[in-house]
Design a protein around this motif. Structure first.
Motif, PDB file in Angstrom:
ATOM      1  N   ARG A  25       0.828  -1.209   0.000  1.00 28.12           N
ATOM      2  CA  ARG A  25       0.000   0.000   0.000  1.00 28.12           C
ATOM      3  C   ARG A  25       0.864   1.262   0.000  1.00 28.12           C
ATOM      4  N   GLU A  26       1.936   1.266   0.799  1.00 27.22           N
ATOM      5  CA  GLU A  26       2.823   2.429   0.860  1.00 27.22           C
ATOM      6  C   GLU A  26       3.572   2.632  -0.452  1.00 27.22           C
ATOM      7  N   TRP A  27       4.062   1.539  -1.044  1.00 26.93           N
ATOM      8  CA  TRP A  27       4.774   1.652  -2.320  1.00 26.93           C
ATOM      9  C   TRP A  27       3.828   2.102  -3.436  1.00 26.93           C
ATOM     10  N   ALA A  28       2.593   1.618  -3.411  1.00 25.53           N
ATOM     11  CA  ALA A  28       1.611   2.042  -4.418  1.00 25.53           C
ATOM     12  C   ALA A  28       1.305   3.534  -4.261  1.00 25.53           C
ATOM     13  N   GLY A  29       1.218   4.006  -3.028  1.00 26.82           N
ATOM     14  CA  GLY A  29       0.983   5.425  -2.787  1.00 26.82           C
ATOM     15  C   GLY A  29       2.141   6.276  -3.275  1.00 26.82           C
ATOM     16  N   LEU A  30       3.354   5.797  -3.056  1.00 30.29           N
ATOM     17  CA  LEU A  30       4.526   6.523  -3.540  1.00 30.29           C
ATOM     18  C   LEU A  30       4.539   6.582  -5.065  1.00 30.29           C
ATOM     19  N   ALA A  31       4.214   5.464  -5.705  1.00 30.35           N
ATOM     20  CA  ALA A  31       4.164   5.438  -7.164  1.00 30.35           C
ATOM     21  C   ALA A  31       3.085   6.376  -7.689  1.00 30.35           C
ATOM     22  N   LEU A  32       1.951   6.403  -7.002  1.00 27.13           N
ATOM     23  CA  LEU A  32       0.855   7.281  -7.417  1.00 27.13           C
ATOM     24  C   LEU A  32       1.255   8.750  -7.308  1.00 27.13           C
ATOM     25  N   LEU A  33       2.017   9.102  -6.281  1.00 20.44           N
ATOM     26  CA  LEU A  33       2.472  10.477  -6.134  1.00 20.44           C
ATOM     27  C   LEU A  33       3.615  10.813  -7.099  1.00 20.44           C
ATOM     28  N   ALA A  34       4.440   9.843  -7.432  1.00 18.37           N
ATOM     29  CA  ALA A  34       5.584  10.090  -8.302  1.00 18.37           C
ATOM     30  C   ALA A  34       5.177  10.180  -9.775  1.00 18.37           C
ATOM     31  N   LEU A  35       4.106   9.510 -10.155  1.00 15.98           N
ATOM     32  CA  LEU A  35       3.704   9.468 -11.565  1.00 15.98           C
ATOM     33  C   LEU A  35       3.451  10.848 -12.171  1.00 15.98           C
ATOM     34  N   PRO A  36       2.671  11.730 -11.544  1.00 14.67           N
ATOM     35  CA  PRO A  36       2.483  13.064 -12.138  1.00 14.67           C
ATOM     36  C   PRO A  36       3.789  13.852 -12.246  1.00 14.67           C
ATOM     37  N   THR A  37       4.683  13.667 -11.289  1.00 16.19           N
ATOM     38  CA  THR A  37       5.969  14.363 -11.324  1.00 16.19           C
ATOM     39  C   THR A  37       6.789  13.908 -12.517  1.00 16.19           C
ATOM     40  N   ILE A  38       6.820  12.619 -12.753  1.00 15.56           N
ATOM     41  CA  ILE A  38       7.561  12.072 -13.894  1.00 15.56           C
ATOM     42  C   ILE A  38       6.938  12.539 -15.208  1.00 15.56           C
ATOM     43  N   LEU A  39       5.611  12.493 -15.288  1.00 14.07           N
ATOM     44  CA  LEU A  39       4.938  12.921 -16.518  1.00 14.07           C
ATOM     45  C   LEU A  39       5.161  14.405 -16.787  1.00 14.07           C
ATOM     46  N   LEU A  40       5.142  15.219 -15.758  1.00 17.24           N
ATOM     47  CA  LEU A  40       5.385  16.649 -15.927  1.00 17.24           C
ATOM     48  C   LEU A  40       6.811  16.890 -16.408  1.00 17.24           C
ATOM     49  N   GLY A  41       7.761  16.167 -15.849  1.00 14.33           N
ATOM     50  CA  GLY A  41       9.149  16.299 -16.288  1.00 14.33           C
ATOM     51  C   GLY A  41       9.326  15.916 -17.740  1.00 14.33           C
ATOM     52  N   LEU A  42       8.677  14.834 -18.160  1.00 15.20           N
ATOM     53  CA  LEU A  42       8.770  14.421 -19.558  1.00 15.20           C
ATOM     54  C   LEU A  42       8.091  15.437 -20.469  1.00 15.20           C
ATOM     55  N   ASP A  43       6.968  15.964 -20.018  1.00 12.83           N
ATOM     56  CA  ASP A  43       6.236  16.946 -20.807  1.00 12.83           C
ATOM     57  C   ASP A  43       7.082  18.206 -21.009  1.00 12.83           C
ATOM     58  N   LEU A  44       7.695  18.692 -19.952  1.00  7.44           N
ATOM     59  CA  LEU A  44       8.528  19.891 -20.071  1.00  7.44           C
ATOM     60  C   LEU A  44       9.740  19.633 -20.954  1.00  7.44           C
ATOM     61  N   THR A  45      10.319  18.453 -20.849  1.00  6.52           N
ATOM     62  CA  THR A  45      11.459  18.107 -21.688  1.00  6.52           C
ATOM     63  C   THR A  45      11.055  18.100 -23.154  1.00  6.52           C
ATOM     64  N   LEU A  46       9.896  17.539 -23.448  1.00  5.01           N
ATOM     65  CA  LEU A  46       9.405  17.500 -24.824  1.00  5.01           C
ATOM     66  C   LEU A  46       9.111  18.905 -25.340  1.00  5.01           C
TER      67      LEU A  46
END
Length: 57
Positions: A25-46
């Motif tokens: 549950r804790e790892w899933a929560g961390l992944a859920l919080l990290a996903l928008p950050t990763i997507l935003l980083g990729l979006d800005l890079t693009l």
């Protein structure tokens, strides 16, 4: 030889017996919080690479 009991508790190499490790549950929560950050980083890079490419043309 150093006796571990003389060291402060935050410097020991093992966790306290009362502490529990992170579960699924804790790892899933961390992944859920990290996903928008990763997507935003990729979006800005693009977007930055597209801006640079348009300036060259």
């Amino acid at each position: 030889m150093t006796i571990l009991s003389d060291r402060p508790s935050h410097l020991t190499d093992h966790a306290d017996p009362g502490e529990t490790r992170a579960g699924l549950r804790e790892w899933a929560g961390l992944a859920l919080l990290a996903l928008p950050t990763i997507l935003l980083g990729l979006d800005l890079t693009l977007l930055l690479s597209l801006c640079r490419r348009s300036r060259r043309i």
